[in-house]
Design a protein around this motif. Structure first.
Motif, PDB file in Angstrom:
ATOM      1  N   VAL A  74      -8.680  29.347  29.153  1.00 12.57           N
ATOM      2  CA  VAL A  74      -7.933  29.660  30.373  1.00 12.57           C
ATOM      3  C   VAL A  74      -6.716  28.750  30.504  1.00 12.57           C
ATOM      4  CG1 VAL A  74      -8.024  29.595  32.897  1.00 12.57           C
ATOM      5  CG2 VAL A  74      -9.917  30.601  31.619  1.00 12.57           C
ATOM      6  N   ARG A  75      -6.920  27.440  30.260  1.00 17.24           N
ATOM      7  CA  ARG A  75      -5.803  26.495  30.388  1.00 17.24           C
ATOM      8  C   ARG A  75      -4.707  26.796  29.360  1.00 17.24           C
ATOM      9  NH1 ARG A  75     -10.080  22.772  30.693  1.00 17.24           N
ATOM     10  NH2 ARG A  75      -9.625  22.038  28.583  1.00 17.24           N
ATOM     11  N   PHE A  76      -5.128  27.127  28.141  1.00 13.15           N
ATOM     12  CA  PHE A  76      -4.148  27.403  27.090  1.00 13.15           C
ATOM     13  C   PHE A  76      -3.375  28.677  27.406  1.00 13.15           C
ATOM     14  CE2 PHE A  76      -2.904  29.229  22.970  1.00 13.15           C
ATOM     15  CZ  PHE A  76      -2.174  28.172  22.445  1.00 13.15           C
ATOM     16  N   ALA A  77      -4.072  29.704  27.854  1.00 12.09           N
ATOM     17  CA  ALA A  77      -3.412  30.970  28.170  1.00 12.09           C
ATOM     18  C   ALA A  77      -2.478  30.828  29.369  1.00 12.09           C
ATOM     19  CB  ALA A  77      -4.456  32.049  28.443  1.00 12.09           C
ATOM     20  N   SER A  78      -2.782  29.896  30.268  1.00 10.18           N
ATOM     21  CA  SER A  78      -1.973  29.716  31.472  1.00 10.18           C
ATOM     22  C   SER A  78      -0.750  28.843  31.223  1.00 10.18           C
ATOM     23  CB  SER A  78      -2.824  29.092  32.587  1.00 10.18           C
ATOM     24  OG  SER A  78      -3.919  29.933  32.915  1.00 10.18           O
ATOM     25  N   ALA A  79      -0.756  28.093  30.124  1.00  5.18           N
ATOM     26  CA  ALA A  79       0.393  27.241  29.812  1.00  5.18           C
ATOM     27  C   ALA A  79       1.599  28.119  29.458  1.00  5.18           C
ATOM     28  CB  ALA A  79       0.058  26.304  28.649  1.00  5.18           C
ATOM     29  N   GLU A  80       2.747  27.799  30.042  1.00  2.00           N
ATOM     30  CA  GLU A  80       3.902  28.686  29.922  1.00  2.00           C
ATOM     31  C   GLU A  80       4.895  28.277  28.841  1.00  2.00           C
ATOM     32  OE1 GLU A  80       5.568  28.875  33.799  1.00  2.00           O
ATOM     33  OE2 GLU A  80       3.915  30.077  34.629  1.00  2.00           O
ATOM     34  N   THR A  81       4.789  27.063  28.334  1.00  2.00           N
ATOM     35  CA  THR A  81       5.723  26.621  27.297  1.00  2.00           C
ATOM     36  C   THR A  81       4.951  26.045  26.119  1.00  2.00           C
ATOM     37  OG1 THR A  81       5.918  24.341  28.133  1.00  2.00           O
ATOM     38  CG2 THR A  81       7.382  26.015  29.103  1.00  2.00           C
ATOM     39  N   ASN A  82       5.620  25.925  24.988  1.00  4.91           N
ATOM     40  CA  ASN A  82       4.973  25.346  23.813  1.00  4.91           C
ATOM     41  C   ASN A  82       4.575  23.893  24.069  1.00  4.91           C
ATOM     42  OD1 ASN A  82       5.146  27.619  22.106  1.00  4.91           O
ATOM     43  ND2 ASN A  82       7.286  27.154  21.613  1.00  4.91           N
ATOM     44  N   GLU A  83       5.376  23.212  24.865  1.00  6.12           N
ATOM     45  CA  GLU A  83       5.078  21.812  25.166  1.00  6.12           C
ATOM     46  C   GLU A  83       3.794  21.686  25.981  1.00  6.12           C
ATOM     47  OE1 GLU A  83       8.028  23.236  25.388  1.00  6.12           O
ATOM     48  OE2 GLU A  83       8.981  22.169  23.694  1.00  6.12           O
ATOM     49  N   THR A  84       3.659  22.540  26.980  1.00  7.04           N
ATOM     50  CA  THR A  84       2.444  22.468  27.804  1.00  7.04           C
ATOM     51  C   THR A  84       1.225  22.964  27.026  1.00  7.04           C
ATOM     52  OG1 THR A  84       3.003  24.641  28.767  1.00  7.04           O
ATOM     53  CG2 THR A  84       3.664  22.684  30.004  1.00  7.04           C
ATOM     54  N   LYS A  85       1.428  23.940  26.150  1.00  9.98           N
ATOM     55  CA  LYS A  85       0.321  24.406  25.319  1.00  9.98           C
ATOM     56  C   LYS A  85      -0.156  23.277  24.393  1.00  9.98           C
ATOM     57  CE  LYS A  85       1.583  29.328  25.181  1.00  9.98           C
ATOM     58  NZ  LYS A  85       0.351  29.862  25.774  1.00  9.98           N
ATOM     59  N   ALA A  86       0.799  22.564  23.811  1.00 14.04           N
ATOM     60  CA  ALA A  86       0.449  21.450  22.928  1.00 14.04           C
ATOM     61  C   ALA A  86      -0.279  20.358  23.706  1.00 14.04           C
ATOM     62  CB  ALA A  86       1.713  20.883  22.288  1.00 14.04           C
ATOM     63  N   ALA A  87       0.138  20.122  24.943  1.00  8.47           N
ATOM     64  CA  ALA A  87      -0.519  19.112  25.771  1.00  8.47           C
ATOM     65  C   ALA A  87      -1.960  19.513  26.086  1.00  8.47           C
ATOM     66  CB  ALA A  87       0.269  18.909  27.068  1.00  8.47           C
ATOM     67  N   VAL A  88      -2.182  20.795  26.322  1.00 10.33           N
ATOM     68  CA  VAL A  88      -3.539  21.288  26.586  1.00 10.33           C
ATOM     69  C   VAL A  88      -4.425  21.072  25.355  1.00 10.33           C
ATOM     70  CG1 VAL A  88      -4.911  23.378  26.954  1.00 10.33           C
ATOM     71  CG2 VAL A  88      -2.882  22.967  28.344  1.00 10.33           C
ATOM     72  N   ILE A  89      -3.880  21.362  24.185  1.00 11.01           N
ATOM     73  CA  ILE A  89      -4.628  21.171  22.945  1.00 11.01           C
ATOM     74  C   ILE A  89      -4.942  19.695  22.737  1.00 11.01           C
ATOM     75  CG2 ILE A  89      -4.538  21.374  20.431  1.00 11.01           C
ATOM     76  CD1 ILE A  89      -2.704  23.815  20.835  1.00 11.01           C
ATOM     77  N   ALA A  90      -3.959  18.833  22.983  1.00  7.09           N
ATOM     78  CA  ALA A  90      -4.153  17.395  22.794  1.00  7.09           C
ATOM     79  C   ALA A  90      -5.275  16.876  23.694  1.00  7.09           C
ATOM     80  CB  ALA A  90      -2.854  16.648  23.084  1.00  7.09           C
ATOM     81  N   THR A  91      -5.278  17.319  24.941  1.00  6.06           N
ATOM     82  CA  THR A  91      -6.327  16.887  25.878  1.00  6.06           C
ATOM     83  C   THR A  91      -7.697  17.348  25.402  1.00  6.06           C
ATOM     84  OG1 THR A  91      -4.802  16.937  27.765  1.00  6.06           O
ATOM     85  CG2 THR A  91      -7.166  17.066  28.253  1.00  6.06           C
ATOM     86  N   GLU A  92      -7.773  18.587  24.954  1.00  3.33           N
ATOM     87  CA  GLU A  92      -9.042  19.131  24.481  1.00  3.33           C
ATOM     88  C   GLU A  92      -9.564  18.367  23.264  1.00  3.33           C
ATOM     89  OE1 GLU A  92     -12.191  22.149  24.327  1.00  3.33           O
ATOM     90  OE2 GLU A  92     -10.900  21.207  25.826  1.00  3.33           O
ATOM     91  N   VAL A  93      -8.688  18.090  22.328  1.00  4.65           N
ATOM     92  CA  VAL A  93      -9.085  17.387  21.110  1.00  4.65           C
ATOM     93  C   VAL A  93      -9.522  15.962  21.419  1.00  4.65           C
ATOM     94  CG1 VAL A  93      -8.256  16.467  18.914  1.00  4.65           C
ATOM     95  CG2 VAL A  93      -7.677  18.808  19.587  1.00  4.65           C
ATOM     96  N   ASN A  94      -8.772  15.275  22.264  1.00  6.80           N
ATOM     97  CA  ASN A  94      -9.114  13.893  22.607  1.00  6.80           C
ATOM     98  C   ASN A  94     -10.450  13.806  23.326  1.00  6.80           C
ATOM     99  OD1 ASN A  94      -6.760  12.873  21.459  1.00  6.80           O
ATOM    100  ND2 ASN A  94      -5.596  13.011  23.366  1.00  6.80           N
ATOM    101  N   GLU A  95     -10.691  14.729  24.259  1.00  8.26           N
ATOM    102  CA  GLU A  95     -11.960  14.736  24.982  1.00  8.26           C
ATOM    103  C   GLU A  95     -13.117  15.043  24.036  1.00  8.26           C
ATOM    104  OE1 GLU A  95     -11.527  17.519  28.150  1.00  8.26           O
ATOM    105  OE2 GLU A  95     -10.365  16.139  29.428  1.00  8.26           O
ATOM    106  N   SER A  96     -12.912  15.995  23.138  1.00  7.38           N
ATOM    107  CA  SER A  96     -13.958  16.363  22.187  1.00  7.38           C
ATOM    108  C   SER A  96     -14.259  15.213  21.237  1.00  7.38           C
ATOM    109  CB  SER A  96     -13.527  17.601  21.382  1.00  7.38           C
ATOM    110  OG  SER A  96     -13.388  18.730  22.225  1.00  7.38           O
ATOM    111  N   ARG A  97     -13.214  14.533  20.763  1.00  3.12           N
ATOM    112  CA  ARG A  97     -13.405  13.411  19.849  1.00  3.12           C
ATOM    113  C   ARG A  97     -14.179  12.278  20.533  1.00  3.12           C
ATOM    114  NH1 ARG A  97      -8.454  12.502  18.792  1.00  3.12           N
ATOM    115  NH2 ARG A  97      -8.303  13.675  16.844  1.00  3.12           N
ATOM    116  N   GLN A  98     -13.828  11.992  21.777  1.00  2.04           N
ATOM    117  CA  GLN A  98     -14.516  10.929  22.504  1.00  2.04           C
ATOM    118  C   GLN A  98     -15.981  11.273  22.732  1.00  2.04           C
ATOM    119  OE1 GLN A  98     -12.690   9.896  26.250  1.00  2.04           O
ATOM    120  NE2 GLN A  98     -14.396   8.604  26.895  1.00  2.04           N
TER     121      GLN A  98
END
Length: 233
Positions: A74-98
């Protein structure tokens, strides 16, 4: 963006409200079916309460994994720019890694407690099964992030600190499920499907291929098929 996420979370909470009674209903039949192979599975050392705790823990981990995966979609689909999409991915990866690091530490602590006799064999197996189920959820989340990253330009990903190879490493690390012995311990108490997604209709861009199986599921199924062929021969 917040409204779709809230709707998703409310829906899953409603499912969770009926999930625990269903878990209670399924524990008894499974236990009965395993009476003849208790020595092989190690369930002879597991009390009914510990078996129930394992069933509930695994089911909760599966539901939480599905919530997280859908929320990411939902967060990725709602992101309107490539920058915000990349930020959503970064947050997801960091949380998953932790979270994966926390689970790996937890498994190490459980192994130590088991060796010193601080916890019973049944409790050990129940907690290991729950941890493995959550690891499979992280594997799916990492695969979903990897798929999403393929839709974003490399420059935007780099600016957010997203590395495709690092995501792949995270996915593979989670897919190891703490090692073969740990994975087998989880299956011995929670069955071969431990940690499998409950999503019949996975979020587009997620890691499921339509049948709710992660890559570790495919590895386990492949091993089972080999074993079955050997036994037939």
């Amino acid at each position: 963006m917040n409204r779709p996420t809230s709707i998703t979370l409310v829906a899953v909470l409603l499912v969770a409200a009926v999930a625990v009674p269903l878990a209670a209903a399924t524990v008894a039949p499974n236990g009965g079916a395993q009476d003849g192979t208790a020595d092989e599975a190690g369930n002879d050392s597991i009390a009914p309460g510990e078996q129930f705790a394992a069933a509930v823990g695994v089911q909760n981990a599966e539901l939480e994994g599905d919530v997280s995966e859908r929320a990411f979609g939902v967060r990725f689909a709602s992101a309107e720019t490539n920058e915000t999409k990349a930020a959503v991915i970064a947050t997801e990866v960091n949380e998953s890694r932790q979270r994966l690091a926390e689970l790996e530490d937890r498994l190490a602590t459980l192994n130590e407690s088991r060796e010193t006799g601080e916890i019973s064999e049944g409790r050990y197996r129940a907690e290991v099964a729950t941890a493995v189920a959550e690891m499979r959820g992280i594997e799916r989340r990492a695969a979903a992030a990897e798929t999403a990253a393929s839709e974003v330009p490399d420059r935007a990903l780099a600016d957010s600190g997203v590395d495709a190879e690092a995501i792949r490493t995270l996915r593979d690390r989670a897919g190891e499920l703490g090692g073969p012995e740990t994975a087998e311990t989880a299956r011995s108490i929670a069955g071969d499907d431990v940690g499998r997604s409950t999503n019949a209709d996975p979020t587009p861009g997620g890691s499921n291929d339509g049948n709710g199986e992660s890559q570790s599921d495919e590895r386990a199924d492949g091993n089972a098929g080999t074993d079955g062929a050997a036994s037939d021969g």
